[in-house]
Design an enzyme around this catalytic site. Structure first.
Site: not given
Length: 205
Positions: A22-23, A26
């Protein structure tokens, strides 16, 4: 959320995988748009140690849910409209979790024969990734859904609700508190329709 020892042993690696992807997503999206900040901060990596938040990891063990370390992004570097760019960066996280859910749910959709242990781990990873995707798309700051909302709304309307971001963390904690007070998961009620809609698509009917 009270997890059994077996559930916790599955939830921890599943959570670590989900948060790292997820990170990193980003960071990757921001980098593609021209922002060097994530690379300089070492966040353009799938190494979980670069993305785990200490408090968010502790709450995983205590409450069964946690969060990762936010990726710092400077929209001033973006090659496109900064507001739209932030929406793209924000949605990259949930989309990556949805893709991970689809990937780890392959044994269920394709009826593959694998060991029980691998099947349990795949189910845990797929479920937590799907849960994180739905959770993060709630349009409440500081969740990704709020940034996505700001990016798709007309500029005047987006500007009028942007100041609400400062109250988002308190509102989110309030929802968790209400869940414990009334013994009903308020966030679960909010998320359940979307989760139930996506679950058969991810795991197969």
């Amino acid at each position: 959320m009270n997890l059994s020892l077996n559930e916790l042993l599955l939830a921890v690696p599943a959570f670590v995988i989900a948060i790292a992807v997820h990170e990193a997503s980003h960071a990757f999206a921001a980098t593609l748009l021209g922002d060097p900040s994530p690379r300089r901060a070492g966040r353009l990596s799938l190494n979980p140690l670069r993305h785990l938040d200490p408090l968010g990891t502790i709450t995983l063990f205590l409450m069964g849910f946690g969060w990762g370390k936010p990726v710092f992004v400077n929209p001033g570097y973006f090659r496109i409209n900064p507001r739209v760019g932030m929406a793209i960066v924000a949605v990259a996280g949930p989309v990556s979790n949805l893709l991970m859910a689809l990937l780890f749910a392959l044994p269920f959709r394709m009826h593959l024969i694998v060991s029980r242990e691998l099947l349990m781990l795949a189910a845990a990873v797929a479920s937590i990734n799907l849960l994180l995707a739905v959770f993060n798309l709630i349009p409440l700051p500081p969740l990704d859904g709020f940034s996505v909302l700001l990016g798709i709304l007309p500029k005047p309307l987006a500007a009028s609700i942007a100041p609400l971001a400062q109250y988002g963390p308190a509102a989110l904690l309030g929802l968790f508190a209400l869940s414990y007070v009334f013994k009903v998961s308020v966030l679960g009620v909010i998320m359940n329709p979307a989760y139930q809609l996506l679950q058969p698509l991810v795991f197969g009917s």
